[in-house]
Write a protein that holds these residues in place. Structure first.
Motif, PDB file in Angstrom:
ATOM      1  N   LEU A 134       0.828  -1.199   0.000  1.00  0.00           N
ATOM      2  CA  LEU A 134       0.000   0.000   0.000  1.00  0.00           C
ATOM      3  C   LEU A 134       0.863   1.249   0.000  1.00  0.00           C
ATOM      4  N   TRP A 135       0.279   2.350  -0.402  1.00  0.00           N
ATOM      5  CA  TRP A 135       0.994   3.617  -0.509  1.00  0.00           C
ATOM      6  C   TRP A 135       0.833   4.455   0.754  1.00  0.00           C
ATOM      7  N   PHE A 136       0.440   3.791   1.851  1.00  0.00           N
ATOM      8  CA  PHE A 136       0.275   4.443   3.155  1.00  0.00           C
ATOM      9  C   PHE A 136       0.450   3.367   4.215  1.00  0.00           C
ATOM     10  N   ASP A 137       0.568   3.777   5.452  1.00  0.00           N
ATOM     11  CA  ASP A 137       0.634   2.840   6.571  1.00  0.00           C
ATOM     12  C   ASP A 137      -0.794   2.521   7.015  1.00  0.00           C
ATOM     13  N   PRO A 138      -1.273   1.302   6.774  1.00  0.00           N
ATOM     14  CA  PRO A 138      -2.677   0.986   7.074  1.00  0.00           C
ATOM     15  C   PRO A 138      -2.963   0.784   8.550  1.00  0.00           C
TER      16      PRO A 138
END
Length: 287
Positions: A134-138
């Motif tokens: 992912l392109w963010f920290d989930p």
């Protein structure tokens, strides 16, 4: 003119009744399926948490069955060292020839990204894995994970960005989930024999309990009850919701291609060693 306006209003009201759209109260919409108290509904039904320790995980499923729908869930994944854990969010029917549409989040050691694993089963056949980072920290905040399932296609999306499309290609002999109603399921469980780096990294139970959080479930969907769909026998755009015929526009395809280029880490349709006799038929139309 008045008669025409009344007719339009009546038609709008009638069509709106055919499709259920709910922003869930978890108490009303779901049943806890396992966990012996490790699954907890909070804030008067607005939030739900699942926990995992070395003795058990936990899970829940929707009370309703659906035959096509657009399903949204906001999830915040297990923070820190989540190695060995798997958080799932998926649709599934019952039986050995079941249909299933999967989001699975494979935990990792602190600082390493989750692996988002997707799969589609039709008539009991899966093996259609695509995986992403992912392109963010989930784990830092809630993000919306969506499944669009209509008679033409399945689309997986993250925060409104499509990451995968599986089209109905029955004309090429590819099975597609369209006849079996499915419930929404979610679970948090121990899979440290395979989930993290092929099972090389095990769960650190000193960090337990591991907890994932859920909120803002929404189902725009055709409810299946007593052998009948609330959208009628042949769902179409006239059933009252655009998602029943929704497809990806050019901007959405461009965003999906961006995800594939930058964040896809495995695509079964590119794994020629796995399919030495030739790639599955549906792979001719995937990227």
């Amino acid at each position: 003119m008045a008669s025409s306006s009344f007719s339009i209003l009546f038609t709008t009201i009638l069509l709106a009744t055919l499709v259920v759209s709910t922003l869930a109260n978890f108490d009303n919409e779901f049943d806890i399926t396992f966990g012996d108290g490790r699954a907890r509904v909070l804030n008067n039904g607005q939030d739900l948490t699942l926990s995992l320790d070395k003795y058990s995980g936990s899970g829940f499923r929707s009370k309703n069955e659906y035959l096509f729908g657009k399903i949204d869930m906001q999830i915040k994944l297990v923070p820190g060292n989540s190695a060995g854990s798997v958080t799932t969010y998926y649709l599934s029917s019952m039986g050995s020839a079941h249909d299933e549409i999967d989001f699975e989040f494979l935990g990792n050691v602190t600082g390493q990204p989750y692996t988002l694993h997707t799969n589609v089963f039709a008539q009991g056949k899966g093996n259609r894995e695509q995986q992403f980072h992912l392109w963010f920290d989930p784990t830092e905040d809630f993000h919306t994970y969506s499944i669009l399932w209509n008679p033409q296609r399945i689309v997986f999306s993250v925060d409104g960005i499509p990451i995968r499309e599986f089209k109905n290609m029955e004309s090429k002999g590819v099975s597609f989930p369209k006849d079996q109603p499915m419930r929404v399921y979610s679970s948090l469980w121990n899979a440290d024999d395979w989930a993290t780096q092929g099972g090389r990294v095990k769960a650190d139970w000193s960090q337990a309990p591991f907890t994932a959080s859920f909120k803002a479930y929404k189902a725009e969907a055709c409810v299946w009850a007593s052998g009948t769909s609330s959208c009628g026998s042949v769902p179409s755009a006239t059933s009252g919701s655009g998602w029943l015929n929704q497809e990806l526009d050019s901007a959405s395809v461009e965003r999906m291609n961006w995800v594939h280029k930058n964040y896809m880490i495995y695509n079964y349709c590119a794994d020629v060693q796995r399919f030495p006799q030739g790639l599955p038929a549906e792979c001719a139309n995937t990227s």
